[in-house]
Design a protein around this motif. Structure first.
Motif, mmCIF file in Angstrom:
data_model
loop_
_atom_site.group_PDB
_atom_site.id
_atom_site.type_symbol
_atom_site.label_atom_id
_atom_site.label_comp_id
_atom_site.label_asym_id
_atom_site.label_seq_id
_atom_site.Cartn_x
_atom_site.Cartn_y
_atom_site.Cartn_z
ATOM 1 N N GLY A 123 19.930 44.763 -25.666
ATOM 2 C CA GLY A 123 19.814 43.311 -25.701
ATOM 3 C C GLY A 123 20.105 42.584 -24.414
ATOM 4 O O GLY A 123 19.947 41.360 -24.340
ATOM 5 N N ALA A 124 20.547 43.274 -23.375
ATOM 6 C CA ALA A 124 20.809 42.627 -22.082
ATOM 7 C C ALA A 124 19.535 42.646 -21.238
ATOM 8 O O ALA A 124 18.671 43.504 -21.413
ATOM 9 C CB ALA A 124 21.928 43.337 -21.353
ATOM 10 N N ASP A 125 19.421 41.687 -20.334
ATOM 11 C CA ASP A 125 18.248 41.576 -19.471
ATOM 12 C C ASP A 125 18.589 42.087 -18.069
ATOM 13 O O ASP A 125 19.288 41.407 -17.322
ATOM 14 C CB ASP A 125 17.793 40.116 -19.405
ATOM 15 C CG ASP A 125 16.499 39.949 -18.613
ATOM 16 O OD1 ASP A 125 15.966 40.965 -18.121
ATOM 17 O OD2 ASP A 125 16.020 38.805 -18.491
ATOM 18 N N PRO A 126 18.110 43.282 -17.709
ATOM 19 C CA PRO A 126 18.417 43.802 -16.370
ATOM 20 C C PRO A 126 17.963 42.884 -15.252
ATOM 21 O O PRO A 126 18.623 42.796 -14.209
ATOM 22 C CB PRO A 126 17.652 45.137 -16.335
ATOM 23 C CG PRO A 126 17.507 45.532 -17.764
ATOM 24 C CD PRO A 126 17.344 44.244 -18.510
ATOM 25 N N LYS A 127 16.848 42.184 -15.440
ATOM 26 C CA LYS A 127 16.346 41.299 -14.397
ATOM 27 C C LYS A 127 17.343 40.181 -14.100
ATOM 28 O O LYS A 127 17.535 39.794 -12.942
ATOM 29 C CB LYS A 127 15.002 40.705 -14.804
ATOM 30 C CG LYS A 127 13.887 41.732 -14.945
ATOM 31 C CD LYS A 127 12.583 41.063 -15.366
ATOM 32 C CE LYS A 127 11.474 42.101 -15.531
ATOM 33 N NZ LYS A 127 10.206 41.485 -15.970
ATOM 34 N N LEU A 128 17.963 39.665 -15.155
ATOM 35 C CA LEU A 128 18.954 38.598 -14.972
ATOM 36 C C LEU A 128 20.197 39.141 -14.270
ATOM 37 O O LEU A 128 20.773 38.474 -13.399
ATOM 38 C CB LEU A 128 19.319 38.004 -16.326
ATOM 39 C CG LEU A 128 20.061 36.662 -16.314
ATOM 40 C CD1 LEU A 128 19.212 35.594 -15.639
ATOM 41 C CD2 LEU A 128 20.413 36.243 -17.733
ATOM 42 N N GLN B 201 18.637 47.439 -21.542
ATOM 43 C CA GLN B 201 17.643 46.519 -22.108
ATOM 44 C C GLN B 201 17.509 46.725 -23.613
ATOM 45 O O GLN B 201 17.348 45.760 -24.370
ATOM 46 C CB GLN B 201 16.298 46.719 -21.422
ATOM 47 C CG GLN B 201 15.274 45.647 -21.750
ATOM 48 C CD GLN B 201 14.069 45.723 -20.828
ATOM 49 O OE1 GLN B 201 13.876 46.701 -20.121
ATOM 50 N NE2 GLN B 201 13.266 44.676 -20.840
ATOM 51 N N TYR C 35 20.249 41.700 -12.203
ATOM 52 C CA TYR C 35 19.844 41.884 -10.815
ATOM 53 C C TYR C 35 19.877 40.560 -10.049
ATOM 54 O O TYR C 35 20.305 40.494 -8.899
ATOM 55 C CB TYR C 35 18.428 42.454 -10.745
ATOM 56 C CG TYR C 35 18.284 43.883 -11.212
ATOM 57 C CD1 TYR C 35 19.354 44.768 -11.200
ATOM 58 C CD2 TYR C 35 17.054 44.354 -11.671
ATOM 59 C CE1 TYR C 35 19.199 46.079 -11.626
ATOM 60 C CE2 TYR C 35 16.896 45.667 -12.105
ATOM 61 C CZ TYR C 35 17.976 46.523 -12.080
ATOM 62 O OH TYR C 35 17.823 47.813 -12.501
ATOM 63 N N VAL D 116 23.667 48.924 -15.842
ATOM 64 C CA VAL D 116 22.281 48.768 -15.429
ATOM 65 C C VAL D 116 21.994 49.539 -14.147
ATOM 66 O O VAL D 116 20.850 49.954 -13.903
ATOM 67 C CB VAL D 116 21.933 47.269 -15.249
ATOM 68 C CG1 VAL D 116 22.411 46.724 -13.910
ATOM 69 C CG2 VAL D 116 20.436 47.029 -15.393
ATOM 70 N N GLN E 228 12.104 41.835 -7.362
ATOM 71 C CA GLN E 228 11.967 42.473 -8.669
ATOM 72 C C GLN E 228 10.650 43.229 -8.789
ATOM 73 O O GLN E 228 10.577 44.276 -9.425
ATOM 74 C CB GLN E 228 12.080 41.411 -9.775
ATOM 75 C CG GLN E 228 11.986 41.960 -11.186
ATOM 76 C CD GLN E 228 13.110 42.925 -11.529
ATOM 77 O OE1 GLN E 228 14.259 42.715 -11.151
ATOM 78 N NE2 GLN E 228 12.785 43.993 -12.244
ATOM 79 N N ARG F 279 14.293 37.488 -8.201
ATOM 80 C CA ARG F 279 13.503 37.384 -9.428
ATOM 81 C C ARG F 279 12.013 37.365 -9.162
ATOM 82 O O ARG F 279 11.220 37.939 -9.927
ATOM 83 C CB ARG F 279 13.905 36.120 -10.209
ATOM 84 C CG ARG F 279 15.263 36.165 -10.861
ATOM 85 C CD ARG F 279 15.418 37.329 -11.843
ATOM 86 N NE ARG F 279 14.405 37.344 -12.871
ATOM 87 C CZ ARG F 279 14.513 36.707 -14.041
ATOM 88 N NH1 ARG F 279 15.626 36.039 -14.311
ATOM 89 N NH2 ARG F 279 13.562 36.776 -14.933
#
Length: 289
Positions: A183-188, A180, A190, A172, A84, A80
């Motif tokens: 509504g999903a968070d790619p960073k989360l 994204q 990952y 993703v 990232q 993160r």
């Protein structure tokens, strides 16, 4: 060592290499990121287990209950807040950053624990073996590692193919922008993938520390074995990674039976053959599965 015995030992060694390679394959499949610090984190986990064993009077297997969650949290944080920032169209920033992390980890260990070879001890389980016909003996611990690798890869494959998180991971890896927008968070996503990868490499590091000695500079060899297993099996395929790890293990043990001093070199030569004539790997998969 007979050829049959060498092949059996190679298959078991492949289980250990599969644990090393699975995390590397997962991170590449999800983030298209080659983690050059993969081996260094395995060594870090082995030293963490060694510290717990010496201070807490626990055996290395019990130490995994502490090391694996700790490494998973470390993986989430590293992804993160560091990795990232390197993700983009070019793979060069990630390569440079992870190479820098490996150098930092190795030199920090050299300063704090010295360059002496260390080993984790499981007592009688280290030397316990199962006798087979023909004078073949299978080590109990290598067999346990191989079975564990099969179970872990099966569970991971099941998660990726049957769960909502797995569908998000596959989505993703193909198109993070569209994920994204939904509504999903790619960073989360990952971050959790990195946590799983670091947890796997922690198990691999501790298992390797039981089977053989290790030092702060062992990470580069671990990385090479993991990378070779991934390439031989095929990028993006977890079961391909297992197959590639077994091929590499057999190449090394059969090579050792033929020319003991050239065990590692023969494994590298087999990898070179695959790279030259089958660069897509055995499975030739392009999507994570």
């Amino acid at each position: 060592m007979s050829i049959v015995n060498a092949v059996i030992q190679g298959i078991l060694l492949g289980g250990l290499y599969a644990l090393f390679a699975a995390g590397l394959s997962l991170m590449f499949g999800v983030m298209r990121l080659v983690n050059l610090a993969h081996g260094a984190f395995a060594v870090l986990a082995a030293y963490g287990a060694l510290l717990i064993v010496r201070t807490g009077a626990l055996n290395p297997i019990a130490a995994l209950l502490i090391i694996v969650p700790a490494m998973a949290v470390l993986g989430f944080v590293v992804q993160r807040f560091i990795l990232q920032r390197t993700l983009g169209t070019s793979p060069l920033p990630a390569l440079l950053v992870t190479f820098g992390l490996s150098i930092i980890i190795e030199n920090t260990l050299l300063l704090t624990v010295t360059a002496d070879q260390q080993r984790l001890n499981l007592g009688s389980f280290d030397t316990a073996a199962i006798a087979l016909p023909g004078g073949i003996r299978i080590g109990a611990f290598p067999l346990a590692v191989f079975v564990f690798a099969l179970v872990v890869l099966a569970l991971l494959s099941l998660v990726l193919s049957r769960t909502q998180y797995g569908r998000l991971v596959r989505a993703v890896s193909d198109d993070p922008g569209t994920v994204q927008l939904n509504g999903a968070d790619p960073k989360l996503i990952y971050g959790f993938a990195a946590a799983i990868a670091f947890g796997l490499v922690a198990v691999a590091g501790v298992a390797s520390g039981v089977q053989t000695s290790f030092s702060p500079s062992s990470g580069s060899l671990f990385l090479i074995f993991a990378f070779e297993a991934v390439i031989i099996g095929g990028l993006g395929s977890l079961w391909g990674t297992m197959l590639g790890a077994v091929v590499l293990g057999i190449a090394q043990t059969v090579g050792a039976a033929i020319a003991p001093a050239q065990q590692i070199l023969i494994g590298h030569l087999v990898f070179l053959v695959f790279l030259a004539f089958l660069p897509g790997g055995i499975t030739r998969q392009k999507a994570l599965r």
